[in-house]
Design an enzyme around this catalytic site. Sequence first.
Site, PDB file in Angstrom:
ATOM      1  N   GLU A 111     -27.666   0.516 -31.611  1.00  0.00           N
ATOM      2  CA  GLU A 111     -26.670  -0.446 -31.131  1.00  0.00           C
ATOM      3  C   GLU A 111     -25.354  -0.278 -31.879  1.00  0.00           C
ATOM      4  O   GLU A 111     -25.223   0.568 -32.772  1.00  0.00           O
ATOM      5  CB  GLU A 111     -27.246  -1.867 -31.280  1.00  0.00           C
ATOM      6  CG  GLU A 111     -28.485  -2.040 -30.410  1.00  0.00           C
ATOM      7  CD  GLU A 111     -29.056  -3.444 -30.420  1.00  0.00           C
ATOM      8  OE1 GLU A 111     -28.705  -4.250 -31.311  1.00  0.00           O
ATOM      9  OE2 GLU A 111     -29.868  -3.726 -29.504  1.00  0.00           O
TER      10      GLU A 111
ATOM     11  N   CYS B 133     -34.540   1.071 -18.494  1.00  0.00           N
ATOM     12  CA  CYS B 133     -33.433   0.419 -17.779  1.00  0.00           C
ATOM     13  C   CYS B 133     -32.880   1.382 -16.719  1.00  0.00           C
ATOM     14  O   CYS B 133     -33.216   2.583 -16.706  1.00  0.00           O
ATOM     15  CB  CYS B 133     -32.340  -0.005 -18.757  1.00  0.00           C
ATOM     16  SG  CYS B 133     -31.244   1.331 -19.276  1.00  0.00           S
TER      17      CYS B 133
ATOM     18  N   ASN C 209     -33.465   3.052 -29.952  1.00  0.00           N
ATOM     19  CA  ASN C 209     -32.161   2.514 -29.550  1.00  0.00           C
ATOM     20  C   ASN C 209     -31.235   2.359 -30.752  1.00  0.00           C
ATOM     21  O   ASN C 209     -31.662   2.043 -31.866  1.00  0.00           O
ATOM     22  CB  ASN C 209     -32.308   1.205 -28.762  1.00  0.00           C
ATOM     23  CG  ASN C 209     -33.124   0.134 -29.436  1.00  0.00           C
ATOM     24  OD1 ASN C 209     -34.056   0.426 -30.190  1.00  0.00           O
ATOM     25  ND2 ASN C 209     -32.811  -1.109 -29.169  1.00  0.00           N
TER      26      ASN C 209
ATOM     27  N   CYS D 176     -29.732   3.414 -25.485  1.00  0.00           N
ATOM     28  CA  CYS D 176     -31.166   3.132 -25.376  1.00  0.00           C
ATOM     29  C   CYS D 176     -32.007   4.251 -25.982  1.00  0.00           C
ATOM     30  O   CYS D 176     -31.566   5.401 -26.113  1.00  0.00           O
ATOM     31  CB  CYS D 176     -31.569   2.980 -23.919  1.00  0.00           C
ATOM     32  SG  CYS D 176     -30.971   1.489 -23.132  1.00  0.00           S
TER      33      CYS D 176
ATOM     34  N   GLU E  65     -34.616   5.831 -24.680  1.00  0.00           N
ATOM     35  CA  GLU E  65     -34.904   6.934 -23.760  1.00  0.00           C
ATOM     36  C   GLU E  65     -33.708   7.887 -23.667  1.00  0.00           C
ATOM     37  O   GLU E  65     -33.862   9.108 -23.638  1.00  0.00           O
ATOM     38  CB  GLU E  65     -35.225   6.403 -22.348  1.00  0.00           C
ATOM     39  CG  GLU E  65     -36.379   5.424 -22.282  1.00  0.00           C
ATOM     40  CD  GLU E  65     -35.928   3.983 -22.421  1.00  0.00           C
ATOM     41  OE1 GLU E  65     -35.092   3.685 -23.296  1.00  0.00           O
ATOM     42  OE2 GLU E  65     -36.426   3.151 -21.648  1.00  0.00           O
TER      43      GLU E  65
ATOM     44  N   CYS F 234     -31.175   4.575 -18.027  1.00  0.00           N
ATOM     45  CA  CYS F 234     -32.137   5.535 -18.592  1.00  0.00           C
ATOM     46  C   CYS F 234     -32.922   6.246 -17.496  1.00  0.00           C
ATOM     47  O   CYS F 234     -33.279   7.413 -17.649  1.00  0.00           O
ATOM     48  CB  CYS F 234     -33.078   4.834 -19.561  1.00  0.00           C
ATOM     49  SG  CYS F 234     -32.261   4.395 -21.102  1.00  0.00           S
TER      50      CYS F 234
END
Length: 138
Positions: A44, A91, A42, A53, A55, A94
Amino acid sequence: MNDEKLIAAAREAAANAYAPYSEYEVGAALLFDDGAVVTGSNVENASYGLALCAETNAVSKAMNDGRRAGLVAVAVVGPLDKGDGAPITPCGRCRQVLNEIAQLGGTDPEILCVGNDEVRRVKLSELLPHAFGPANLT
Ligand code: THU
């Protein structure tokens, strides 16, 4: 490639996470049917909502490498010292991003959701039933 190796690749990827805001470092490893493994972590942003993210970054890397098919398994690992240690599942966004490459190649990848004490194996179709995908647009 066995589960342990794929999970180890995801864990290694998590070491490159840029997660100074959440301090929640995630790693993902995608396994393709030719044996290739593509990882992501990930990333940010100071504008918090722009976080990408693990994935999603892994799928983006793979697709930028020209991959469009053959996704057979995905391992996802989170930090060992956060939360209740339950397996981390991708999530919602993803799941949709994973569905794109899965549906393109006609596979239903196994998602290895890694927790502190167990690995939960679920099919992408279980995480995202009745998915909307590229097939809907043709
Ligand atoms: N995160 C992932 O990388 N993958 C997921 O499936 C869940 C959440 C990241 C996003 C954010 O950087 C941090 O974990 C905390 O939500």
